[in-house]
Motif scaffolding. Structure first.
Motif, PDB file in Angstrom:
ATOM      1  N   ARG A 222     -14.712  -1.756  36.117  1.00  0.00           N
ATOM      2  CA  ARG A 222     -14.256  -3.223  35.998  1.00  0.00           C
ATOM      3  C   ARG A 222     -14.433  -3.804  34.827  1.00  0.00           C
ATOM      4  NH1 ARG A 222     -15.508  -6.181  41.398  1.00  0.00           N
ATOM      5  NH2 ARG A 222     -14.277  -5.330  43.502  1.00  0.00           N
ATOM      6  N   LEU A 223     -16.401  -3.503  33.847  1.00  0.00           N
ATOM      7  CA  LEU A 223     -16.428  -3.866  32.681  1.00  0.00           C
ATOM      8  C   LEU A 223     -15.771  -3.630  31.536  1.00  0.00           C
ATOM      9  CD1 LEU A 223     -20.301  -4.412  32.597  1.00  0.00           C
ATOM     10  CD2 LEU A 223     -18.817  -6.279  32.833  1.00  0.00           C
ATOM     11  N   SER A 224     -15.245  -2.417  31.467  1.00  0.00           N
ATOM     12  CA  SER A 224     -14.677  -1.696  30.951  1.00  0.00           C
ATOM     13  C   SER A 224     -13.350  -1.903  30.683  1.00  0.00           C
ATOM     14  CB  SER A 224     -14.386  -0.249  30.636  1.00  0.00           C
ATOM     15  OG  SER A 224     -15.277   0.455  30.593  1.00  0.00           O
ATOM     16  N   LYS A 225     -12.398  -2.356  31.763  1.00  0.00           N
ATOM     17  CA  LYS A 225     -11.501  -2.846  31.833  1.00  0.00           C
ATOM     18  C   LYS A 225     -11.271  -4.656  31.546  1.00  0.00           C
ATOM     19  CE  LYS A 225      -9.743  -0.577  36.414  1.00  0.00           C
ATOM     20  NZ  LYS A 225     -10.027  -0.319  37.694  1.00  0.00           N
ATOM     21  N   THR A 226     -12.367  -5.430  32.293  1.00  0.00           N
ATOM     22  CA  THR A 226     -12.733  -7.052  31.447  1.00  0.00           C
ATOM     23  C   THR A 226     -12.510  -6.510  29.707  1.00  0.00           C
ATOM     24  OG1 THR A 226     -13.951  -7.447  32.918  1.00  0.00           O
ATOM     25  CG2 THR A 226     -14.098  -8.767  31.535  1.00  0.00           C
ATOM     26  N   PHE A 227     -13.299  -5.428  29.121  1.00  0.00           N
ATOM     27  CA  PHE A 227     -13.556  -6.024  27.873  1.00  0.00           C
ATOM     28  C   PHE A 227     -12.002  -5.331  27.246  1.00  0.00           C
ATOM     29  CE2 PHE A 227     -18.009  -4.109  27.352  1.00  0.00           C
ATOM     30  CZ  PHE A 227     -18.763  -5.136  28.248  1.00  0.00           C
ATOM     31  N   ALA A 228     -11.007  -4.819  27.750  1.00  0.00           N
ATOM     32  CA  ALA A 228     -10.159  -4.318  26.873  1.00  0.00           C
ATOM     33  C   ALA A 228      -8.892  -5.789  27.662  1.00  0.00           C
ATOM     34  CB  ALA A 228      -9.031  -2.842  28.222  1.00  0.00           C
ATOM     35  N   ARG A 229      -9.712  -6.924  28.430  1.00  0.00           N
ATOM     36  CA  ARG A 229      -8.000  -7.487  28.353  1.00  0.00           C
ATOM     37  C   ARG A 229      -8.517  -8.763  27.623  1.00  0.00           C
ATOM     38  NH1 ARG A 229      -9.928  -6.720  34.103  1.00  0.00           N
ATOM     39  NH2 ARG A 229      -7.979  -6.065  35.130  1.00  0.00           N
ATOM     40  N   LEU A 230     -10.597  -8.447  27.194  1.00  0.00           N
ATOM     41  CA  LEU A 230     -10.152  -9.709  25.801  1.00  0.00           C
ATOM     42  C   LEU A 230     -10.418  -8.945  24.517  1.00  0.00           C
ATOM     43  CD1 LEU A 230     -13.473 -11.556  28.028  1.00  0.00           C
ATOM     44  CD2 LEU A 230     -11.851 -12.137  27.418  1.00  0.00           C
ATOM     45  N   HIS A 231      -9.733  -7.911  24.400  1.00  0.00           N
ATOM     46  CA  HIS A 231     -10.040  -7.210  23.166  1.00  0.00           C
ATOM     47  C   HIS A 231     -10.880  -6.977  22.333  1.00  0.00           C
ATOM     48  CE1 HIS A 231      -5.512  -7.315  23.828  1.00  0.00           C
ATOM     49  NE2 HIS A 231      -5.452  -8.618  23.793  1.00  0.00           N
ATOM     50  N   VAL A 232     -12.384  -5.977  23.115  1.00  0.00           N
ATOM     51  CA  VAL A 232     -13.621  -6.422  22.799  1.00  0.00           C
ATOM     52  C   VAL A 232     -14.276  -5.183  22.945  1.00  0.00           C
ATOM     53  CG1 VAL A 232     -14.491  -9.044  22.770  1.00  0.00           C
ATOM     54  CG2 VAL A 232     -14.882  -7.246  24.798  1.00  0.00           C
ATOM     55  N   THR A 233     -15.458  -5.158  22.365  1.00  0.00           N
ATOM     56  CA  THR A 233     -15.644  -3.475  22.373  1.00  0.00           C
ATOM     57  C   THR A 233     -17.511  -3.439  22.702  1.00  0.00           C
ATOM     58  OG1 THR A 233     -16.492  -3.261  20.738  1.00  0.00           O
ATOM     59  CG2 THR A 233     -14.036  -2.096  20.532  1.00  0.00           C
ATOM     60  N   ASN A 234     -17.910  -4.679  22.685  1.00  0.00           N
ATOM     61  CA  ASN A 234     -19.286  -4.684  23.817  1.00  0.00           C
ATOM     62  C   ASN A 234     -19.652  -5.971  24.775  1.00  0.00           C
ATOM     63  OD1 ASN A 234     -20.729  -6.312  21.971  1.00  0.00           O
ATOM     64  ND2 ASN A 234     -20.170  -4.764  20.879  1.00  0.00           N
ATOM     65  N   ARG A 235     -20.834  -5.895  25.302  1.00  0.00           N
ATOM     66  CA  ARG A 235     -21.374  -6.312  25.898  1.00  0.00           C
ATOM     67  C   ARG A 235     -21.519  -8.206  25.334  1.00  0.00           C
ATOM     68  NH1 ARG A 235     -22.996  -3.833  30.389  1.00  0.00           N
ATOM     69  NH2 ARG A 235     -24.739  -5.713  31.672  1.00  0.00           N
ATOM     70  N   THR A 236     -22.151  -7.607  24.037  1.00  0.00           N
ATOM     71  CA  THR A 236     -22.174  -9.452  23.748  1.00  0.00           C
ATOM     72  C   THR A 236     -20.852  -9.894  22.871  1.00  0.00           C
ATOM     73  OG1 THR A 236     -24.582  -7.997  22.014  1.00  0.00           O
ATOM     74  CG2 THR A 236     -22.526  -9.812  20.797  1.00  0.00           C
ATOM     75  N   GLN A 237     -19.512  -9.083  22.116  1.00  0.00           N
ATOM     76  CA  GLN A 237     -18.701  -9.898  21.821  1.00  0.00           C
ATOM     77  C   GLN A 237     -17.696  -9.980  23.272  1.00  0.00           C
ATOM     78  OE1 GLN A 237     -16.557  -6.332  20.405  1.00  0.00           O
ATOM     79  NE2 GLN A 237     -17.868  -6.362  18.539  1.00  0.00           N
ATOM     80  N   ALA A 238     -18.041  -8.709  24.426  1.00  0.00           N
ATOM     81  CA  ALA A 238     -17.330 -10.211  25.461  1.00  0.00           C
ATOM     82  C   ALA A 238     -18.544 -11.630  26.066  1.00  0.00           C
ATOM     83  CB  ALA A 238     -17.940  -8.926  26.915  1.00  0.00           C
ATOM     84  N   ALA A 239     -19.223 -11.857  26.296  1.00  0.00           N
ATOM     85  CA  ALA A 239     -19.859 -13.097  25.932  1.00  0.00           C
ATOM     86  C   ALA A 239     -19.654 -13.797  25.492  1.00  0.00           C
ATOM     87  CB  ALA A 239     -21.678 -12.349  26.374  1.00  0.00           C
ATOM     88  N   ILE A 240     -19.618 -13.514  23.989  1.00  0.00           N
ATOM     89  CA  ILE A 240     -19.353 -14.854  22.909  1.00  0.00           C
ATOM     90  C   ILE A 240     -17.991 -15.252  23.623  1.00  0.00           C
ATOM     91  CG2 ILE A 240     -18.364 -15.154  20.299  1.00  0.00           C
ATOM     92  CD1 ILE A 240     -21.271 -12.898  20.460  1.00  0.00           C
ATOM     93  N   CYS A 241     -16.617 -14.036  23.965  1.00  0.00           N
ATOM     94  CA  CYS A 241     -15.415 -14.148  24.117  1.00  0.00           C
ATOM     95  C   CYS A 241     -15.560 -15.361  24.924  1.00  0.00           C
ATOM     96  CB  CYS A 241     -14.639 -13.239  23.815  1.00  0.00           C
ATOM     97  SG  CYS A 241     -12.535 -13.828  24.647  1.00  0.00           S
ATOM     98  N   ALA A 242     -16.043 -14.910  26.232  1.00  0.00           N
ATOM     99  CA  ALA A 242     -16.035 -15.361  27.007  1.00  0.00           C
ATOM    100  C   ALA A 242     -16.702 -17.434  26.630  1.00  0.00           C
ATOM    101  CB  ALA A 242     -16.719 -14.880  28.392  1.00  0.00           C
ATOM    102  N   LEU A 243     -17.733 -17.328  26.465  1.00  0.00           N
ATOM    103  CA  LEU A 243     -17.733 -18.914  25.847  1.00  0.00           C
ATOM    104  C   LEU A 243     -17.490 -20.017  25.018  1.00  0.00           C
ATOM    105  CD1 LEU A 243     -22.060 -18.397  24.621  1.00  0.00           C
ATOM    106  CD2 LEU A 243     -20.775 -19.401  26.708  1.00  0.00           C
ATOM    107  N   ARG A 244     -16.352 -18.967  24.424  1.00  0.00           N
ATOM    108  CA  ARG A 244     -15.325 -19.247  23.191  1.00  0.00           C
ATOM    109  C   ARG A 244     -14.274 -20.486  23.959  1.00  0.00           C
ATOM    110  NH1 ARG A 244     -15.888 -16.465  18.111  1.00  0.00           N
ATOM    111  NH2 ARG A 244     -17.948 -17.787  17.353  1.00  0.00           N
ATOM    112  N   LEU A 245     -13.557 -18.931  25.311  1.00  0.00           N
ATOM    113  CA  LEU A 245     -12.893 -19.889  26.341  1.00  0.00           C
ATOM    114  C   LEU A 245     -12.845 -20.778  26.942  1.00  0.00           C
ATOM    115  CD1 LEU A 245     -11.374 -15.673  26.391  1.00  0.00           C
ATOM    116  CD2 LEU A 245      -9.928 -17.782  24.955  1.00  0.00           C
ATOM    117  N   GLY A 246     -14.145 -21.253  27.138  1.00  0.00           N
ATOM    118  CA  GLY A 246     -14.967 -21.936  28.388  1.00  0.00           C
ATOM    119  C   GLY A 246     -14.926 -21.062  29.793  1.00  0.00           C
ATOM    120  N   LEU A 247     -14.909 -19.742  29.639  1.00  0.00           N
ATOM    121  CA  LEU A 247     -15.218 -19.322  31.058  1.00  0.00           C
ATOM    122  C   LEU A 247     -16.341 -19.129  31.618  1.00  0.00           C
ATOM    123  CD1 LEU A 247     -12.441 -16.099  30.047  1.00  0.00           C
ATOM    124  CD2 LEU A 247     -11.757 -18.182  31.056  1.00  0.00           C
ATOM    125  N   VAL A 248     -17.724 -19.261  30.938  1.00  0.00           N
ATOM    126  CA  VAL A 248     -18.581 -19.271  31.119  1.00  0.00           C
ATOM    127  C   VAL A 248     -19.411 -20.464  30.814  1.00  0.00           C
ATOM    128  CG1 VAL A 248     -18.929 -17.232  31.909  1.00  0.00           C
ATOM    129  CG2 VAL A 248     -20.414 -17.523  29.370  1.00  0.00           C
TER     130      VAL A 248
END
Length: 185
Positions: free
Chosen positions: A159-185
């Protein structure tokens, strides 16, 4: 700002930053009041030393990752020296670290693999993606996420791999930062 348990590393990076012409707002041990300094000084970049035998960096990470608009670069003298380091993203060598900090200070774009996706580039996220991002933003490892959601670790990895692909990121840090910038978390 720099967070490291190693006094010699803090002193060395302070000198290296000074030579590079990049101001270092603070060089702190993990036991210092890091979050107070972060919220008070509002640095653009935080350098986190993963080689922390005290474990304080892991304790601080969820709070640091939750701060919006903050670039976090990780440094590790020996990759894999900390078994849970993968949730913070890949570590960098000292020359790579200095190069990235100087480029960010000059306002240059870091390479796409280092940068979180722009909100307009992210694919629509599923409810399960948002749920994973929320837990990931809290600094949980795959095992803890699996336990919380009553799923297997393999399912969480997929699931994390699929989520990373949707966000166009390659790791957990990038995903967390992207989620913050998108206002998702």
């Amino acid at each position: 700002m720099l967070v490291s348990a190693q006094t010699l590393l803090r002193q060395g990076l302070e000198q290296a930053m000074q030579v590079a012409g990049v101001p270092l707002l603070a060089a702190l041990s993990p036991q210092a009041q890091v979050m107070r300094h972060l919220t008070m000084l509002r640095p653009d970049v935080v350098i986190v030393d993963l080689d922390d035998p005290t474990g304080e960096v892991r304790r601080l990470w969820p709070d640091v990752a939750a701060l919006p608009g903050l670039w976090t670069l990780t440094l590790s003298a020996s990759s894999g020296s900390w078994s849970s380091a993968s949730h913070m993203g890949a570590g960098v060598t000292l020359p790579e670290l200095l190069d990235r900090v100087v480029r960010l200070y000059r306002g240059e774009q870091v390479c796409a693999a280092e940068a979180p996706a722009h909100p307009s580039e992210a694919a629509p996220l599923l409810i399960q993606d948002r749920e994973l991002l929320l837990l990931l933003g809290q600094g949980l490892c795959n095992r803890d996420i699996a336990s919380t959601l009553h799923l297997s670790e393999k399912t969480i990895r997929n699931r994390l791999s699929k989520t990373f692909a949707r966000l166009h990121v390659t790791n957990r840090t990038q995903a967390a930062i992207c989620a913050l910038r998108l206002g998702l978390v």
